[in-house]
Design a protein around this motif. Sequence first.
Motif, mmCIF file in Angstrom:
data_model
loop_
_atom_site.group_PDB
_atom_site.id
_atom_site.type_symbol
_atom_site.label_atom_id
_atom_site.label_comp_id
_atom_site.label_asym_id
_atom_site.label_seq_id
_atom_site.Cartn_x
_atom_site.Cartn_y
_atom_site.Cartn_z
ATOM 1 N N ASN A 136 36.244 93.785 -15.443
ATOM 2 C CA ASN A 136 35.378 93.686 -14.267
ATOM 3 C C ASN A 136 36.165 93.511 -12.974
ATOM 4 O OD1 ASN A 136 36.192 91.130 -15.168
ATOM 5 N ND2 ASN A 136 34.510 90.123 -14.115
ATOM 6 N N ARG A 137 37.495 93.482 -13.065
ATOM 7 C CA ARG A 137 38.320 93.348 -11.863
ATOM 8 C C ARG A 137 38.479 94.713 -11.190
ATOM 9 N NH1 ARG A 137 38.815 87.802 -11.065
ATOM 10 N NH2 ARG A 137 38.498 86.936 -13.119
ATOM 11 N N GLY A 138 38.801 94.710 -9.913
ATOM 12 C CA GLY A 138 39.044 95.952 -9.194
ATOM 13 C C GLY A 138 40.334 96.605 -9.656
ATOM 14 N N ASP A 139 40.512 97.887 -9.294
ATOM 15 C CA ASP A 139 41.689 98.626 -9.729
ATOM 16 C C ASP A 139 42.968 97.980 -9.215
ATOM 17 O OD1 ASP A 139 40.098 100.424 -11.031
ATOM 18 O OD2 ASP A 139 40.036 101.872 -9.385
ATOM 19 N N GLY A 140 42.942 97.530 -7.951
ATOM 20 C CA GLY A 140 44.135 96.911 -7.394
ATOM 21 C C GLY A 140 44.523 95.646 -8.126
ATOM 22 N N GLU A 141 43.538 94.799 -8.406
ATOM 23 C CA GLU A 141 43.829 93.555 -9.116
ATOM 24 C C GLU A 141 44.173 93.826 -10.572
ATOM 25 O OE1 GLU A 141 42.122 89.001 -9.386
ATOM 26 O OE2 GLU A 141 40.789 90.616 -8.751
ATOM 27 N N ARG A 142 43.611 94.885 -11.151
ATOM 28 C CA ARG A 142 43.932 95.224 -12.544
ATOM 29 C C ARG A 142 45.421 95.526 -12.691
ATOM 30 N NH1 ARG A 142 41.118 97.096 -17.083
ATOM 31 N NH2 ARG A 142 42.364 98.389 -18.471
ATOM 32 N N GLU A 143 46.003 96.173 -11.686
ATOM 33 C CA GLU A 143 47.439 96.440 -11.726
ATOM 34 C C GLU A 143 48.228 95.132 -11.713
ATOM 35 O OE1 GLU A 143 48.441 99.029 -8.544
ATOM 36 O OE2 GLU A 143 47.153 100.675 -9.229
ATOM 37 N N ASP A 144 47.789 94.189 -10.881
ATOM 38 C CA ASP A 144 48.471 92.887 -10.836
ATOM 39 C C ASP A 144 48.342 92.167 -12.171
ATOM 40 O OD1 ASP A 144 49.112 93.350 -8.192
ATOM 41 O OD2 ASP A 144 47.386 92.270 -7.404
ATOM 42 N N ILE A 145 47.149 92.238 -12.776
ATOM 43 C CA ILE A 145 46.933 91.578 -14.061
ATOM 44 C C ILE A 145 47.841 92.172 -15.125
ATOM 45 C CG2 ILE A 145 45.233 91.134 -15.874
ATOM 46 C CD1 ILE A 145 43.075 91.239 -13.698
ATOM 47 N N THR A 146 48.001 93.498 -15.101
ATOM 48 C CA THR A 146 48.873 94.154 -16.075
ATOM 49 C C THR A 146 50.308 93.673 -15.925
ATOM 50 O OG1 THR A 146 47.453 96.123 -16.088
ATOM 51 C CG2 THR A 146 49.695 96.384 -16.927
ATOM 52 N N GLN A 147 50.774 93.537 -14.686
ATOM 53 C CA GLN A 147 52.130 93.050 -14.457
ATOM 54 C C GLN A 147 52.292 91.620 -14.969
ATOM 55 O OE1 GLN A 147 54.726 94.858 -13.290
ATOM 56 N NE2 GLN A 147 53.326 96.600 -13.351
ATOM 57 N N VAL A 148 51.279 90.791 -14.727
ATOM 58 C CA VAL A 148 51.339 89.409 -15.217
ATOM 59 C C VAL A 148 51.312 89.398 -16.747
ATOM 60 C CG1 VAL A 148 50.121 87.198 -15.272
ATOM 61 C CG2 VAL A 148 50.262 88.478 -13.146
#
Length: 295
Positions: A86-98
């Motif tokens: 449910n996160r936005g695309d931009g935040e999804r990229e950050d989540i993947t990095q984390v």
Amino acid sequence: MTALQLTGSPSADPAASARATEAGGALPRVEDAGKIAPLDARDLSMIFFDRLQALEEGTGEYQYVRSTLIEMNLSLVDFVVRRFRNRGDGEREDITQVGMIGLIKAIDRFDLTRGVVFSSFAIPCIEGEIKRYFRDSTWAVHVPRRLQELRTELAKAKEHLSNELDRDPNIRELAAHLNLSEQEVEEGLVAANAYIADPLDTPTPGDDEGPRETGRSHADTAGEPDPAMELFENLHTLAPLLHELDDREQKIIEMRFWQDLTQVRIGEELGISQMHVSRLLARALTKLRTGLLPG
């Protein structure tokens, strides 16, 4: 057919390679490790972990084995990140990095002797790293951890009750569902507003009763520092300090700063010398100055 490729044996079977390695064969050189099927990655990971523990950290082979383990298990990061779809695309990229950081930590901490499958150990590590990221990095304003956790509980309760009631639940219904007081729910809802802050250049909406304003942002409507506020704060702090002065000191302060009289005129009014007025005024101002200073 699996996407695994072994150097010198492009169509080799991963299970056969695993058995050969366990029997004393050389560690397979894996190419395109990120495309290995999850089941193959699970079996090969145990072999690579076994070799990793026997290698000296910092050597070329150690780096190869560790890097291959990371690439082989990228699907675990994708699996965990999908839970936050449910996160936005931009935040999804950050989540993947984390999540990648969580995977690397899991690889460095994994103990093969415990007899558990790596994925069972890695998934909680990846998920924990992402949750820490949400807790510590994504809030626009820092709030206590208790309220951060309450925001998550409220979001789940809202979704559950909305499906059950076919409408948005009110505060009383949320409080009953979570076994909390209405005041606690209100506090959690207010704290949730601090999760995301709009940028100052975000356009402002118009009033419901009038036309939508164009070309204006939050920065255009934000207030400016009031120069009189500092004066008000100083006077508010000064008032109780003035009451601590004796009657004559209060009188001298009033005559000098409120009536704007000279020290000579004050001396004439009080029947004392100008030098005496100067000493009394200096003593009173020192008391006030000391009281205004921090500590």
